[in-house]
Design an enzyme around this catalytic site. Structure first.
Site, PDB file in Angstrom:
ATOM      1  N   HIS A  24       0.906  -1.193  -0.039  1.00  0.00           N
ATOM      2  CA  HIS A  24       0.039  -0.175  -0.154  1.00  0.00           C
ATOM      3  C   HIS A  24       0.798   1.312  -0.019  1.00  0.00           C
ATOM      4  CE1 HIS A  24      -3.665   2.478   1.349  1.00  0.00           C
ATOM      5  NE2 HIS A  24      -2.693   3.044   1.745  1.00  0.00           N
ATOM      6  N   GLU A  25       1.788   1.313   0.907  1.00  0.00           N
ATOM      7  CA  GLU A  25       2.632   2.433   1.174  1.00  0.00           C
ATOM      8  C   GLU A  25       3.665   2.586  -0.215  1.00  0.00           C
ATOM      9  OE1 GLU A  25       2.099   4.881   3.058  1.00  0.00           O
ATOM     10  OE2 GLU A  25       0.540   3.737   3.964  1.00  0.00           O
TER      11      GLU A  25
END
Length: 220
Positions: A24-25
């Site tokens: 996600h990051e």
């Protein structure tokens, strides 16, 4: 004292959770780099190394608390990837794409875990650890996807909403950011987000994944 079941549950959930948050990051940083901002890349945050993204509270404490208290929704967060929106080629539009990249990666991961689960069942593989991990992978990623889409900064949904609003309203929304996460946590632990946001949206995305994987289900 943590029971044997809880230790097993932590082990089953650890791998999909770490992947969910790390990808996600990294997706935010990758999208920002593609759209003109190298800040995250230069700081080593466009990386699949979990150590670059783990936050002691958001990645460990909150998910563990929710897991051990039997929460129906599993959420967490990592250290935010730094993005210089003024460096983006088209800051207003590109900021939306950067924000969408994280939840988008969680949808793709949930889909991959679902395909793995269907394949296991289709091939008659009933190994409890793999089945449980696949189910956890779907739950974590859908939880993170929907949670991060909540339209309040600093969550991704708040960034998306800020990019869609007229400038004056966008600035007003941005002023909430220092308090936004505390507001969100309060809504999580009082059950408001769960009942009125996460439950219906998770159901929606489960339906989308079901439709996408329907041909595979019919084949196997």
């Amino acid at each position: 004292m943590i029971t044997d079941y809880s230790i097993q549950a932590v082990a089953i959930n650890a791998i999909p959770l770490i992947f969910a948050i790390t990808v996600h990051e990294a997706a935010h940083g990758y999208a920002a780099r593609r759209l003109g901002d190298n800040t995250a890349y230069l700081l080593g945050r466009v990386s699949l190394n979990p150590a670059k993204h783990i936050d002691p509270v958001g990645t460990i404490l909150i998910p563990l608390t929710l897991l051990l208290t039997g929460s129906p929704f599993l959420v967490g967060y990592a250290k935010p990837v730094p993005v210089r929106f003024d460096k983006l080629k088209n800051p207003r539009i590109d900021s939306i794409w950067v924000a969408l990249a994280g939840p988008g990666s969680n949808f793709i991961q949930a889909l991959i875990w679902a395909i793995l689960l269907i394949t296991l069942f289709g091939l008659g593989v009933n190994e409890p650890f793999l089945v449980s991990m696949s189910q956890a992978g779907i739950s974590w990623n859908l939880g993170l996807l929907v949670f991060n889409l909540f339209p309040l900064p600093p969550l991704d949904g708040g960034r998306i909403l800020a990019g869609l609003l007229p400038a004056r309203q966008s600035i007003a929304l941005g002023k909430i950011e220092p308090w936004g996460f505390f507001i969100v946590l309060a809504l999580v632990f009082t059950g408001v987000i769960g009942s009125f946001w996460m439950e219906p949206l998770i159901g929606f995305f489960k339906g989308v994944i079901y439709l996408i994987t329907l041909p595979l289900q019919m084949l196997l």
